[in-house]
Design a protein around this motif. Structure first.
Motif, PDB file in Angstrom:
ATOM      1  N   VAL A   1       5.033  11.709   5.162  1.00  0.00           N
ATOM      2  CA  VAL A   1       6.210  11.501   5.521  1.00  0.00           C
ATOM      3  C   VAL A   1       6.849   9.940   5.583  1.00  0.00           C
ATOM      4  CG1 VAL A   1       8.765  11.749   6.454  1.00  0.00           C
ATOM      5  CG2 VAL A   1       6.928  13.465   5.541  1.00  0.00           C
ATOM      6  N   LYS A   2       5.663   9.307   6.632  1.00  0.00           N
ATOM      7  CA  LYS A   2       5.457   8.230   7.126  1.00  0.00           C
ATOM      8  C   LYS A   2       5.692   7.028   6.799  1.00  0.00           C
ATOM      9  CE  LYS A   2       5.236   8.536  11.887  1.00  0.00           C
ATOM     10  NZ  LYS A   2       4.276   8.522  13.744  1.00  0.00           N
ATOM     11  N   ASN A   3       5.085   6.923   5.268  1.00  0.00           N
ATOM     12  CA  ASN A   3       4.484   6.598   3.982  1.00  0.00           C
ATOM     13  C   ASN A   3       5.207   6.514   3.099  1.00  0.00           C
ATOM     14  OD1 ASN A   3       1.692   4.919   5.515  1.00  0.00           O
ATOM     15  ND2 ASN A   3       0.880   6.731   4.932  1.00  0.00           N
ATOM     16  N   GLY A   4       6.330   7.319   3.198  1.00  0.00           N
ATOM     17  CA  GLY A   4       6.706   7.819   2.142  1.00  0.00           C
ATOM     18  C   GLY A   4       6.775   8.709   0.696  1.00  0.00           C
ATOM     19  N   MET A   5       6.580   9.713   1.788  1.00  0.00           N
ATOM     20  CA  MET A   5       6.079  10.546   0.685  1.00  0.00           C
ATOM     21  C   MET A   5       7.909  11.806   0.114  1.00  0.00           C
ATOM     22  SD  MET A   5       5.116  14.491   1.629  1.00  0.00           S
ATOM     23  CE  MET A   5       5.619  15.354   2.678  1.00  0.00           C
ATOM     24  N   LEU A   6       9.129  11.534   0.765  1.00  0.00           N
ATOM     25  CA  LEU A   6      10.312  11.924   0.419  1.00  0.00           C
ATOM     26  C   LEU A   6      10.754  11.107  -0.144  1.00  0.00           C
ATOM     27  CD1 LEU A   6      10.666  13.629   3.723  1.00  0.00           C
ATOM     28  CD2 LEU A   6       9.392  14.778   0.998  1.00  0.00           C
TER      29      LEU A   6
ATOM     30  N   GLN B   1       0.814  -1.441  -0.181  1.00  0.00           N
ATOM     31  CA  GLN B   1       0.350   0.316  -0.020  1.00  0.00           C
ATOM     32  C   GLN B   1       0.632   1.422  -0.103  1.00  0.00           C
ATOM     33  OE1 GLN B   1      -0.593  -2.418   2.027  1.00  0.00           O
ATOM     34  NE2 GLN B   1      -2.366  -3.558   1.465  1.00  0.00           N
ATOM     35  N   GLN B   2       2.418   1.210   0.797  1.00  0.00           N
ATOM     36  CA  GLN B   2       2.696   2.243   0.923  1.00  0.00           C
ATOM     37  C   GLN B   2       3.541   2.958  -0.622  1.00  0.00           C
ATOM     38  OE1 GLN B   2       5.364   0.942   3.979  1.00  0.00           O
ATOM     39  NE2 GLN B   2       5.264   2.431   5.348  1.00  0.00           N
ATOM     40  N   LYS B   3       3.826   1.777  -1.004  1.00  0.00           N
ATOM     41  CA  LYS B   3       4.572   1.679  -2.144  1.00  0.00           C
ATOM     42  C   LYS B   3       3.169   2.450  -3.121  1.00  0.00           C
ATOM     43  CE  LYS B   3       7.685  -1.739  -1.956  1.00  0.00           C
ATOM     44  NZ  LYS B   3       7.919  -3.486  -2.151  1.00  0.00           N
ATOM     45  N   LYS B   4       1.890   2.199  -3.505  1.00  0.00           N
ATOM     46  CA  LYS B   4       1.097   2.862  -4.580  1.00  0.00           C
ATOM     47  C   LYS B   4       0.667   4.039  -3.825  1.00  0.00           C
ATOM     48  CE  LYS B   4       1.142  -0.862  -7.091  1.00  0.00           C
ATOM     49  NZ  LYS B   4       1.780  -0.507  -8.290  1.00  0.00           N
ATOM     50  N   LEU B   5       1.329   4.947  -2.442  1.00  0.00           N
ATOM     51  CA  LEU B   5       0.437   5.691  -2.158  1.00  0.00           C
ATOM     52  C   LEU B   5       0.951   6.490  -3.200  1.00  0.00           C
ATOM     53  CD1 LEU B   5       0.636   6.008   1.241  1.00  0.00           C
ATOM     54  CD2 LEU B   5      -2.064   6.326  -0.432  1.00  0.00           C
ATOM     55  N   ARG B   6       0.720   8.365  -4.149  1.00  0.00           N
ATOM     56  CA  ARG B   6       1.081   8.769  -4.090  1.00  0.00           C
ATOM     57  C   ARG B   6       0.429   9.738  -3.944  1.00  0.00           C
ATOM     58  NH1 ARG B   6       3.533   5.511  -5.696  1.00  0.00           N
ATOM     59  NH2 ARG B   6       3.891   4.921  -7.865  1.00  0.00           N
ATOM     60  N   THR B   7       1.317  10.732  -2.874  1.00  0.00           N
ATOM     61  CA  THR B   7       1.780  11.942  -2.225  1.00  0.00           C
ATOM     62  C   THR B   7       1.908  13.102  -2.255  1.00  0.00           C
ATOM     63  OG1 THR B   7       2.501  11.077  -0.576  1.00  0.00           O
ATOM     64  CG2 THR B   7       0.012  11.078   0.054  1.00  0.00           C
ATOM     65  N   TRP B   8       3.097  12.729  -2.906  1.00  0.00           N
ATOM     66  CA  TRP B   8       3.854  13.621  -3.369  1.00  0.00           C
ATOM     67  C   TRP B   8       3.373  14.567  -4.006  1.00  0.00           C
ATOM     68  CZ3 TRP B   8       7.007  16.707  -0.651  1.00  0.00           C
ATOM     69  CH2 TRP B   8       8.446  17.782  -1.964  1.00  0.00           C
TER      70      TRP B   8
ATOM     71  N   LYS C   1      15.909   9.758  -8.609  1.00  0.00           N
ATOM     72  CA  LYS C   1      17.026  10.294  -8.706  1.00  0.00           C
ATOM     73  C   LYS C   1      18.331  10.292  -7.507  1.00  0.00           C
ATOM     74  CE  LYS C   1      15.763  14.370  -6.181  1.00  0.00           C
ATOM     75  NZ  LYS C   1      15.997  16.166  -6.442  1.00  0.00           N
ATOM     76  N   GLY C   2      17.385   8.997  -6.742  1.00  0.00           N
ATOM     77  CA  GLY C   2      18.122   8.514  -5.474  1.00  0.00           C
ATOM     78  C   GLY C   2      17.314   8.828  -4.046  1.00  0.00           C
ATOM     79  N   GLN C   3      18.366   8.736  -3.291  1.00  0.00           N
ATOM     80  CA  GLN C   3      17.559   9.366  -1.644  1.00  0.00           C
ATOM     81  C   GLN C   3      18.821   9.631  -1.473  1.00  0.00           C
ATOM     82  OE1 GLN C   3      14.094   9.066  -0.850  1.00  0.00           O
ATOM     83  NE2 GLN C   3      14.059   7.206  -1.852  1.00  0.00           N
ATOM     84  N   MET C   4      18.617  11.002  -1.005  1.00  0.00           N
ATOM     85  CA  MET C   4      19.436  11.663   0.512  1.00  0.00           C
ATOM     86  C   MET C   4      20.540  11.013   1.461  1.00  0.00           C
ATOM     87  SD  MET C   4      16.677  14.994   1.123  1.00  0.00           S
ATOM     88  CE  MET C   4      18.391  16.255   1.490  1.00  0.00           C
ATOM     89  N   SER C   5      21.122  11.639   1.573  1.00  0.00           N
ATOM     90  CA  SER C   5      22.843  11.134   2.043  1.00  0.00           C
ATOM     91  C   SER C   5      23.456  11.614   2.807  1.00  0.00           C
ATOM     92  CB  SER C   5      23.658   9.498   1.374  1.00  0.00           C
ATOM     93  OG  SER C   5      24.616   9.197   2.692  1.00  0.00           O
ATOM     94  N   ARG C   6      23.322  11.779   4.020  1.00  0.00           N
ATOM     95  CA  ARG C   6      23.873  13.053   5.046  1.00  0.00           C
ATOM     96  C   ARG C   6      24.706  12.545   6.033  1.00  0.00           C
ATOM     97  NH1 ARG C   6      19.220  18.029   5.138  1.00  0.00           N
ATOM     98  NH2 ARG C   6      20.261  18.905   3.052  1.00  0.00           N
TER      99      ARG C   6
ATOM    100  N   ARG D   1       9.510  11.127  -3.656  1.00  0.00           N
ATOM    101  CA  ARG D   1      10.253  12.301  -4.216  1.00  0.00           C
ATOM    102  C   ARG D   1      11.323  11.988  -4.908  1.00  0.00           C
ATOM    103  NH1 ARG D   1      12.871  16.965  -0.377  1.00  0.00           N
ATOM    104  NH2 ARG D   1      14.198  15.476  -0.120  1.00  0.00           N
ATOM    105  N   ASP D   2      12.212  11.733  -4.092  1.00  0.00           N
ATOM    106  CA  ASP D   2      13.885  11.075  -4.421  1.00  0.00           C
ATOM    107  C   ASP D   2      14.112   9.853  -5.172  1.00  0.00           C
ATOM    108  OD1 ASP D   2      14.597  13.131  -3.490  1.00  0.00           O
ATOM    109  OD2 ASP D   2      14.258  12.910  -1.451  1.00  0.00           O
TER     110      ASP D   2
END
Length: 388
Positions: free
Chosen positions: A208-213, A185-192, A220-225, A216-217
């Motif tokens: 955000v908990k359901n994967g909004m960000l 279900q999280q993979k199918k959500l389209r909130t962004w 292009k790949g996920q942020m890494s700090r 978004r990325d």
């Protein structure tokens, strides 16, 4: 008269030799007296040349009887938080006294290089790959003059622990891959980008908990700090980093050569605002200590545990106790160091940042105690390895 002259010359010579001997003995005693025999958290820590150690945000590798401490080489002034030299290295056999081995990954003179002088290199961690015989350096990289927008992880390799390390690449990880702990279900959500959501509103947090960000990325790949690398007892290595605008931690498996990601990863504590991850394993349990996100200012540490690297990760609260525990003793976690030859002995490594003059930053090293299944950090003005 001749005899008296010779006697005088002989006496002068003897006193001269005694003076030289006294000077050499005094110098030796000075060096011995200045040899560190304990840890003094937060104080100035000098190397074997008497110069303050410059290895911030660092981690330690143990290899063939020697500890290698890698860190960010800081400079004076506000520009000192950008990388003007590169990654430094110090060596020790007793953990108290450290020899400066110089810069092992140098910034590039080429202005088109990703690691050109003036970029941001943070949190360097080196691991040894037994299969390839290579020493692998991972670090958080921000491109020059781009602030913290790039949010990339980077890798370099060397044939020896003291370098020189050769820069290989930087990138945003887990491009086009969903985390293992996401539901269908999280993979199918389209909130962004569907609509503007107010930050920290109930709907925004849920999104955000359901994967909004992550959504978004996704392309292009996920942020890494802020990041660290952990090698498990089976030689599998994992890259742990702050992602999603520092809101969520990601734990990713590295390939067998430790040079890339396998596409197996999970998100941890979504919207928890964790950074500065440090991890260790004891009696089959994984423990992680992190910090909150307050820039260069200290804050209250957090801790987690799990029976699997893949979670679920259970929050344990603040591991610090005593005075200034709410500020993690005015420091921020960088690494957890296993002490060789001592069972279940781990040192919490942390930095006291000095953003106005980064070179003056000091280090807080404390022993980790276990109480009721939780890691505990208690302030000590001075301590040594007999604590374990």
């Amino acid at each position: 008269m001749k005899l008296k002259s010779k006697s005088t010359t002989l006496i002068v010579l003897i006193f001269s030799l005694l003076g030289v001997a006294f000077f050499l003995l005094s110098s030796l005693n000075y060096k011995n007296n200045n040899k560190h025999k304990s840890f003094v958290p937060g104080s100035k820590w000098t190397d074997t040349n008497g110069i303050h150690i410059n290895a911030h945000g660092g981690g330690v590798l143990y290899y063939n009887g020697v500890y290698y401490w890698y860190g960010e080489y800081k400079a004076s002034g506000r520009s000192g938080n950008t990388s003007l030299k590169g990654v430094s290295c110090y060596t020790s056999k007793d953990l108290y006294n450290w020899k400066n081995e110089g810069i092992v990954l140098k910034v590039d003179k080429d202005p088109n290089s990703e690691i050109t002088k003036g970029c941001v290199i943070e949190r360097p961690k080196v691991v040894y790959n037994k299969k390839t015989g290579k020493f692998v350096l991972w670090f958080h990289l921000e491109l020059k003059n781009q602030g913290y927008n790039a949010a990339r992880t980077a890798v370099a390799t060397s044939d020896t622990p003291t370098g020189p390390f050769e820069f290989k690449k930087s990138f945003r990880p887990n491009k086009g891959v969903w985390p293992l702990n996401f539901t269908y279900q999280q993979k199918k959500l389209r909130t962004w980008n569907k609509k503007e959501l107010k930050d920290w509103s109930a709907e925004w947090i849920a999104s955000v908990k359901n994967g909004m960000l992550i959504q978004r990325d996704f392309e292009k790949g996920q942020m890494s700090r802020d990041m660290t690398v952990f090698v498990d007892s089976d030689e599998k290595a994992y890259h742990i980093h702050a992602s999603e605008e520092n809101l969520t931690l990601h734990i990713s498996e590295l390939t067998d050569d430790y040079l890339d990601f396998t596409d197996k990863w999970i998100s941890v504590a979504p919207t928890g605002h964790n950074e500065a991850p440090a991890i260790f394993k004891q009696d089959g349990i994984y423990y992680m200590i992190t910090s909150g996100c307050t820039g260069w200012d200290p804050n209250e540490a957090r801790s987690f545990k799990s029976t699997s690297i893949w979670g679920p990760w259970q929050p344990l609260g603040n591991p610090s106790i005593g005075k200034e525990a709410h500020l993690t003793f005015r420091s921020q976690s960088t690494f957890i160091l296993p002490v060789q030859g001592k069972e279940d002995a781990f040192i919490f490594m942390a930095d006291r940042w000095q953003p106005r003059n980064p070179i003056d930053g000091t280090y807080v090293w404390l022993p980790i105690n276990m109480m009721n299944g939780k890691p505990v950090l208690k302030w000590q003005d001075k301590w040594d390895l007999n604590t374990f």
